[in-house]
Enzyme design. Structure first.
Site, short mmCIF file in Angstrom:
data_model
loop_
_atom_site.label_atom_id
_atom_site.label_comp_id
_atom_site.label_asym_id
_atom_site.label_seq_id
_atom_site.Cartn_x
_atom_site.Cartn_y
_atom_site.Cartn_z
N HIS A 108 0.83 -1.21 0.00
CA HIS A 108 0.00 0.00 0.00
C HIS A 108 0.87 1.25 0.00
O HIS A 108 1.91 1.32 0.66
CB HIS A 108 -1.02 -0.02 1.14
CG HIS A 108 -0.51 0.27 2.51
ND1 HIS A 108 -0.39 1.55 3.00
CD2 HIS A 108 -0.14 -0.55 3.53
CE1 HIS A 108 0.06 1.52 4.26
NE2 HIS A 108 0.22 0.25 4.60
N ASP B 290 5.85 3.48 6.59
CA ASP B 290 4.63 2.69 6.51
C ASP B 290 3.71 3.38 5.51
O ASP B 290 3.05 4.35 5.87
CB ASP B 290 3.99 2.60 7.89
CG ASP B 290 2.67 1.87 7.91
OD1 ASP B 290 2.30 1.26 6.89
OD2 ASP B 290 1.98 1.92 8.95
N GLU C 253 -5.24 1.56 2.52
CA GLU C 253 -5.04 0.50 3.50
C GLU C 253 -5.27 1.01 4.91
O GLU C 253 -5.81 0.30 5.76
CB GLU C 253 -3.62 -0.08 3.35
CG GLU C 253 -3.37 -1.35 4.16
CD GLU C 253 -2.85 -1.10 5.57
OE1 GLU C 253 -2.72 -2.07 6.33
OE2 GLU C 253 -2.57 0.07 5.92
N GLU C 254 -4.83 2.24 5.16
CA GLU C 254 -4.87 2.78 6.52
C GLU C 254 -6.28 3.05 7.03
O GLU C 254 -6.48 3.27 8.22
CB GLU C 254 -4.04 4.07 6.60
CG GLU C 254 -2.56 3.91 6.33
CD GLU C 254 -1.81 3.16 7.42
OE1 GLU C 254 -2.45 2.80 8.43
OE2 GLU C 254 -0.60 2.94 7.26
N ASP D 96 4.16 -5.31 3.94
CA ASP D 96 3.87 -4.17 4.81
C ASP D 96 4.95 -4.12 5.89
O ASP D 96 5.83 -4.99 5.94
CB ASP D 96 2.47 -4.32 5.44
CG ASP D 96 1.80 -2.98 5.73
OD1 ASP D 96 2.52 -2.02 6.09
OD2 ASP D 96 0.57 -2.89 5.62
N HIS E 208 3.89 4.77 12.81
CA HIS E 208 2.90 5.85 12.86
C HIS E 208 3.43 7.04 13.67
O HIS E 208 2.75 7.60 14.53
CB HIS E 208 1.55 5.35 13.42
CG HIS E 208 0.76 4.56 12.43
ND1 HIS E 208 -0.60 4.38 12.53
CD2 HIS E 208 1.14 3.91 11.31
CE1 HIS E 208 -1.02 3.64 11.52
NE2 HIS E 208 0.03 3.34 10.76
#
Length: 353
Positions: A63, A175, A209-210, A232, A319
């Site tokens: 992603h 990410d 995706e998130e 990922d 994150h």
């Protein structure tokens, strides 16, 4: 553009969920000289197709979206308020430099809260809430702010690519620009290799995706793969306060993390590990006893079912503004995925048992 430069540029390109057009444009420009076909579907997923039509269909999913924010209110004083896109720890946002991405270009902002000097004793003991923070672009009033920023403009942390010691690099968006890079790099390598593929490879930079694995679901519905591998990030446990008994012993620089568990087709996992062993690629086995919180979740249950694998990149501080990964790890994953694609033939059987 060289592969590492493409990776750097992807980290510096904004892509909050639902706002992936800039990163998909970059990927398309990078891949066009190498892929037989590069396309973007109505959802925004970018797919590079390489290989033999009629062979088994292999879908690689990484992603390209990142967490971000979304301007939801501009007050009369010119301060901006925002919703989150994806899973934020609000503590990560206090005092950060931010960028609002508008149709007319980026607008610099800072995000903060009431200074500690002015907090009551009770407030000092509380965890700050998102609604207690605001974005400041320096506008003198609401009219000036609204002339620069619109409701619905997306926001990211200031995007940066920082080189640390060794081959470690840090910045927001690791990410999952890292996973995206590995599947796109696999397409490039397969397209430029002297070894012709006997499979039909679809390398997909998936979107959203998130906010619920949305792009992988629609892309798999369109491609209808026989085999799929999601790439990922995963939590590295080689730093303080991370419990190895719960997260596994995962080291940055230790190589690809290859998962086993109910979300994973056992034969796909076995083939990945065997290819790594045969080609001297160090890897890290990991277990996951539930449906994965990433694209492999929806890939496995697409259509009548897909033989699905999950390969992950060790990532510290997920994150946050300082996500940290090893360049050696993503290089090893691109090598492993290329070998996997080159190993597929019409005779491959991934039915369990």
């Amino acid at each position: 553009m060289q592969p590492l430069e493409f990776f750097k540029q992807s980290i510096l390109t904004p892509s909050p969920s639902g706002y992936e057009e800039p990163i998909q444009k970059l990927i398309g420009q990078y891949l066009k000289p190498h892929s037989e076909e590069v396309s973007i579907d109505v959802h925004g997923n970018l797919t590079a197709r390489v290989g033999t039509a009629g062979g088994p269909k292999l879908m690689l999913a990484g992603h390209c979206d990142q967490i971000g924010m979304l301007i939801s209110h501009i007050d009369d004083q010119g301060f901006l308020y925002a919703q989150t896109i994806g899973g934020w720890d609000p503590q990560q946002l206090i005092g950060q430099s931010m960028t609002v991405w508008t149709d007319d270009g980026p607008v610099s902002a800072v995000i903060s809260r009431k200074p500690i000097h002015l907090l009551s004793q009770a407030e000092r003991g509380e965890v700050v809430k998102l609604e207690q923070m605001w974005l400041d672009i320096g506008a003198k009033d609401g009219d000036e702010a609204k002339s620069k920023v619109r409701i619905g403009d997306c926001v990211t942390l200031d995007l940066a690519y920082r080189e640390l010691l060794g081959d470690l690099v840090s910045g927001p968006g690791m990410d999952n620009k890292t996973g995206m890079w590995t599947v796109i790099e696999t397409a490039r390598r397969c397209a430029t290799s002297d070894d012709a593929l006997q499979c039909e490879l679809h390398s997909v930079a998936t979107v959203q995706e998130e906010i619920g694995l949305r792009g992988a679901k629609t892309a798999a519905g369109r491609i209808q793969p026989d085999v799929a591998i999601a790439v990922d990030v995963t939590h590295a446990s080689d730093c303080p306060t991370i419990d190895k008994q719960q997260q596994g012993d995962i080291k940055i620089g230790g190589g690809p993390v290859i998962y086993r568990g109910p979300n994973i087709n056992a034969k796909v996992a076995k083939r990945l590990m065997q290819l790594a062993d045969d080609n001297d690629i160090a890897y890290q086995p990991a277990a996951l006893g539930r449906a994965a919180p990433n694209d492999s979740n929806v890939l496995q249950v697409s259509g009548s079912g897909v033989a699905t694998g999950l390969v992950a990149i060790p990532n510290r501080y997920m994150h946050s503004a300082v996500e940290t990964i090893s360049l050696g790890d993503i290089e090893a994953i691109a090598k492993l995925l290329t070998l996997f694609a080159q190993s597929l033939t019409a005779e491959c059987d991934f039915i369990p048992g």
